[in-house]
Design a protein around this motif. Structure first.
Motif, PDB file in Angstrom:
ATOM      1  N   THR A  94       0.961  -0.955  -0.392  1.00 31.74           N
ATOM      2  CA  THR A  94       0.567  -0.166  -0.035  1.00 31.74           C
ATOM      3  C   THR A  94       0.969   1.485   0.329  1.00 31.74           C
ATOM      4  OG1 THR A  94      -0.047   0.012   2.010  1.00 31.74           O
ATOM      5  CG2 THR A  94      -2.223  -1.237   1.271  1.00 31.74           C
ATOM      6  N   VAL A  95       0.491   2.062  -0.998  1.00 34.48           N
ATOM      7  CA  VAL A  95       1.081   3.726  -1.011  1.00 34.48           C
ATOM      8  C   VAL A  95       1.018   5.028   0.317  1.00 34.48           C
ATOM      9  CG1 VAL A  95       1.633   5.394  -2.344  1.00 34.48           C
ATOM     10  CG2 VAL A  95       1.657   2.893  -2.544  1.00 34.48           C
ATOM     11  N   GLU A  96       1.800   4.981   1.467  1.00 38.04           N
ATOM     12  CA  GLU A  96       0.522   5.967   2.629  1.00 38.04           C
ATOM     13  C   GLU A  96       1.504   7.362   1.693  1.00 38.04           C
ATOM     14  OE1 GLU A  96       1.626   7.568   7.362  1.00 38.04           O
ATOM     15  OE2 GLU A  96       1.769   5.877   6.653  1.00 38.04           O
ATOM     16  N   THR A  97       0.228   8.372   1.593  1.00 33.77           N
ATOM     17  CA  THR A  97       1.319   9.410   1.234  1.00 33.77           C
ATOM     18  C   THR A  97       1.376  10.888   2.342  1.00 33.77           C
ATOM     19  OG1 THR A  97       0.085   9.542  -0.760  1.00 33.77           O
ATOM     20  CG2 THR A  97       0.180  12.074   0.036  1.00 33.77           C
ATOM     21  N   GLU A  98       1.934  11.518   2.615  1.00 34.13           N
ATOM     22  CA  GLU A  98       2.470  12.654   3.374  1.00 34.13           C
ATOM     23  C   GLU A  98       2.983  13.811   2.088  1.00 34.13           C
ATOM     24  OE1 GLU A  98       6.106  11.660   5.356  1.00 34.13           O
ATOM     25  OE2 GLU A  98       4.877  10.164   6.721  1.00 34.13           O
ATOM     26  N   ASN A  99       2.637  14.722   2.897  1.00 33.23           N
ATOM     27  CA  ASN A  99       2.551  16.459   1.816  1.00 33.23           C
ATOM     28  C   ASN A  99       1.813  15.797   0.794  1.00 33.23           C
ATOM     29  OD1 ASN A  99       3.791  17.017   4.561  1.00 33.23           O
ATOM     30  ND2 ASN A  99       5.950  16.442   3.400  1.00 33.23           N
ATOM     31  N   GLY A 100       0.595  15.636   0.708  1.00 31.46           N
ATOM     32  CA  GLY A 100      -0.042  15.769  -0.590  1.00 31.46           C
ATOM     33  C   GLY A 100      -0.329  16.690  -1.304  1.00 31.46           C
ATOM     34  N   ASP A 101      -0.761  17.736  -0.482  1.00 32.38           N
ATOM     35  CA  ASP A 101      -1.508  19.076  -0.458  1.00 32.38           C
ATOM     36  C   ASP A 101       0.198  19.726  -1.531  1.00 32.38           C
ATOM     37  OD1 ASP A 101      -3.812  18.371  -0.261  1.00 32.38           O
ATOM     38  OD2 ASP A 101      -3.431  19.483   1.276  1.00 32.38           O
ATOM     39  N   ASP A 102       1.324  19.353  -1.277  1.00 28.92           N
ATOM     40  CA  ASP A 102       2.744  20.332  -1.858  1.00 28.92           C
ATOM     41  C   ASP A 102       3.533  19.168  -2.551  1.00 28.92           C
ATOM     42  OD1 ASP A 102       4.115  22.003  -1.818  1.00 28.92           O
ATOM     43  OD2 ASP A 102       5.333  22.171   0.553  1.00 28.92           O
ATOM     44  N   LEU A 103       3.080  20.270  -3.609  1.00 35.08           N
ATOM     45  CA  LEU A 103       3.949  19.064  -4.866  1.00 35.08           C
ATOM     46  C   LEU A 103       5.743  19.178  -4.510  1.00 35.08           C
ATOM     47  CD1 LEU A 103       4.248  17.491  -7.378  1.00 35.08           C
ATOM     48  CD2 LEU A 103       3.898  19.183  -8.709  1.00 35.08           C
ATOM     49  N   ASP A 104       5.715  20.505  -4.601  1.00 40.51           N
ATOM     50  CA  ASP A 104       7.444  20.372  -3.846  1.00 40.51           C
ATOM     51  C   ASP A 104       8.348  19.802  -2.606  1.00 40.51           C
ATOM     52  OD1 ASP A 104       7.812  22.130  -5.941  1.00 40.51           O
ATOM     53  OD2 ASP A 104       7.053  23.986  -5.020  1.00 40.51           O
ATOM     54  N   ASN A 105       6.982  18.672  -1.646  1.00 33.61           N
ATOM     55  CA  ASN A 105       7.392  18.121  -0.258  1.00 33.61           C
ATOM     56  C   ASN A 105       6.755  16.999  -0.526  1.00 33.61           C
ATOM     57  OD1 ASN A 105       9.084  20.331   0.813  1.00 33.61           O
ATOM     58  ND2 ASN A 105       7.213  21.798   0.719  1.00 33.61           N
ATOM     59  N   ILE A 106       6.073  16.720  -0.994  1.00 29.19           N
ATOM     60  CA  ILE A 106       5.607  15.386  -1.428  1.00 29.19           C
ATOM     61  C   ILE A 106       6.582  14.442  -1.491  1.00 29.19           C
ATOM     62  CG2 ILE A 106       4.913  15.162  -4.065  1.00 29.19           C
ATOM     63  CD1 ILE A 106       1.848  13.474  -3.413  1.00 29.19           C
ATOM     64  N   GLU A 107       5.865  13.093  -0.484  1.00 25.52           N
ATOM     65  CA  GLU A 107       6.787  12.188   0.172  1.00 25.52           C
ATOM     66  C   GLU A 107       5.759  10.803   0.055  1.00 25.52           C
ATOM     67  OE1 GLU A 107       9.059  12.313   3.459  1.00 25.52           O
ATOM     68  OE2 GLU A 107      10.079  14.425   2.252  1.00 25.52           O
ATOM     69  N   TYR A 108       6.242   9.023  -0.482  1.00 21.32           N
ATOM     70  CA  TYR A 108       5.085   8.356  -0.313  1.00 21.32           C
ATOM     71  C   TYR A 108       5.935   7.634   1.016  1.00 21.32           C
ATOM     72  CZ  TYR A 108       2.775   9.647  -4.015  1.00 21.32           C
ATOM     73  OH  TYR A 108       2.392  10.725  -4.697  1.00 21.32           O
ATOM     74  N   LYS A 109       5.112   6.795   0.800  1.00 17.13           N
ATOM     75  CA  LYS A 109       5.979   5.718   1.910  1.00 17.13           C
ATOM     76  C   LYS A 109       4.920   3.729   1.365  1.00 17.13           C
ATOM     77  CE  LYS A 109       6.945   7.697   6.945  1.00 17.13           C
ATOM     78  NZ  LYS A 109       6.462   8.258   7.848  1.00 17.13           N
ATOM     79  N   VAL A 110       5.776   3.041   1.187  1.00 15.68           N
ATOM     80  CA  VAL A 110       5.425   2.184   0.737  1.00 15.68           C
ATOM     81  C   VAL A 110       5.848   0.952   1.607  1.00 15.68           C
ATOM     82  CG1 VAL A 110       5.637   0.300  -0.963  1.00 15.68           C
ATOM     83  CG2 VAL A 110       6.003   2.700  -1.626  1.00 15.68           C
ATOM     84  N   HIS A 111       4.144   0.451   2.013  1.00 15.11           N
ATOM     85  CA  HIS A 111       4.068  -0.497   3.675  1.00 15.11           C
ATOM     86  C   HIS A 111       3.946  -1.773   2.085  1.00 15.11           C
ATOM     87  CE1 HIS A 111       3.864   2.257   6.741  1.00 15.11           C
ATOM     88  NE2 HIS A 111       3.022   3.008   5.580  1.00 15.11           N
ATOM     89  N   VAL A 112       4.626  -3.146   2.679  1.00 13.01           N
ATOM     90  CA  VAL A 112       4.548  -4.038   2.303  1.00 13.01           C
ATOM     91  C   VAL A 112       4.359  -4.806   3.472  1.00 13.01           C
ATOM     92  CG1 VAL A 112       5.972  -6.185   1.361  1.00 13.01           C
ATOM     93  CG2 VAL A 112       6.790  -3.567   0.349  1.00 13.01           C
ATOM     94  N   ASP A 113       2.598  -5.987   2.540  1.00 15.45           N
ATOM     95  CA  ASP A 113       2.020  -6.962   4.199  1.00 15.45           C
ATOM     96  C   ASP A 113       2.736  -8.265   3.965  1.00 15.45           C
ATOM     97  OD1 ASP A 113       1.113  -8.183   1.142  1.00 15.45           O
ATOM     98  OD2 ASP A 113      -0.770  -7.810   2.041  1.00 15.45           O
TER      99      ASP A 113
END
Length: 192
Positions: A94-113
């Motif tokens: 699954t993909v978790e989004t951080e700072n999704g409203d800020d294109l310059d600071n958007i980050e993702y965390k991928v959680h593997v089950d």
């Protein structure tokens, strides 16, 4: 770096067109739009310890329909097995989004089950794997295409037969109706 920009745009377009088959984390709402550039190099977390990074996303693999099929994760030195890259199929992350409203600071965390042990049992991303999988996928695609064409032709032939049978039945019914009308006219003419 300039060569990567067209690829990033192609992947982003594919993610949009394919509906990004990545699931979002249970606590996060779907974002609707994801950046392939930011997804590549996103931190990856396993099932064993969801707060401990085990690697990062190395690549995003797309199929002929331009839908995400898998992520390639670089595990660093997972379970002291040396740095390797593993293919994690869609449905196992699954993909978790951080700072999704800020294109310059958007980050993702991928959680593997998968546990760390299960991750090491996934296909290793190598040239051999790539070539074998590419050939198998192309063959499966061709078989699916041929099956779909065959099914269409069978459906078309069956429909044509049904229409021909229906036409013949209508013709026979018309002939019988005409014969009955002729017989009735003859009977009426003979009674006069």
């Amino acid at each position: 770096m300039a060569m990567r920009k067209p690829l990033d745009k192609a992947i982003l377009t594919a993610l949009l067109a394919g509906g990004l088959t990545l699931a979002t984390a249970a606590t996060a709402a779907p974002q609707g739009l994801y950046s392939a550039d930011e997804l590549t190099d996103a931190e990856v977390y396993g099932k064993d310890n969801p707060s401990e990074e085990i690697g990062d996303v190395e690549d995003v693999l797309l199929d002929d329909n331009m839908q995400v099929q898998a992520l390639v994760i670089d595990t660093g030195n997972l379970l002291d097995m040396g740095s390797k890259q593993y293919v994690i199929q869609t449905g196992h992350f699954t993909v978790e989004t951080e700072n999704g409203d800020d294109l310059d600071n958007i980050e993702y965390k991928v959680h593997v089950d998968l546990t760390e042990q299960e991750i090491t049992q996934q296909p290793e991303y190598t040239n051999d794997w790539w070539n074998q999988t590419k050939q198998a996928t192309a063959k499966a695609w061709q078989n699916t295409k041929q099956s779909a064409e065959s099914a269409w032709q069978n459906t078309k032939a069956a429909t044509s037969e049904l229409l021909m049978d229906a036409g013949q039945a209508i013709d026979k019914a018309g002939e019988k109706t005409q014969q009955a009308a002729d017989d009735a006219a003859d009977n009426m003419g003979g009674n006069n």
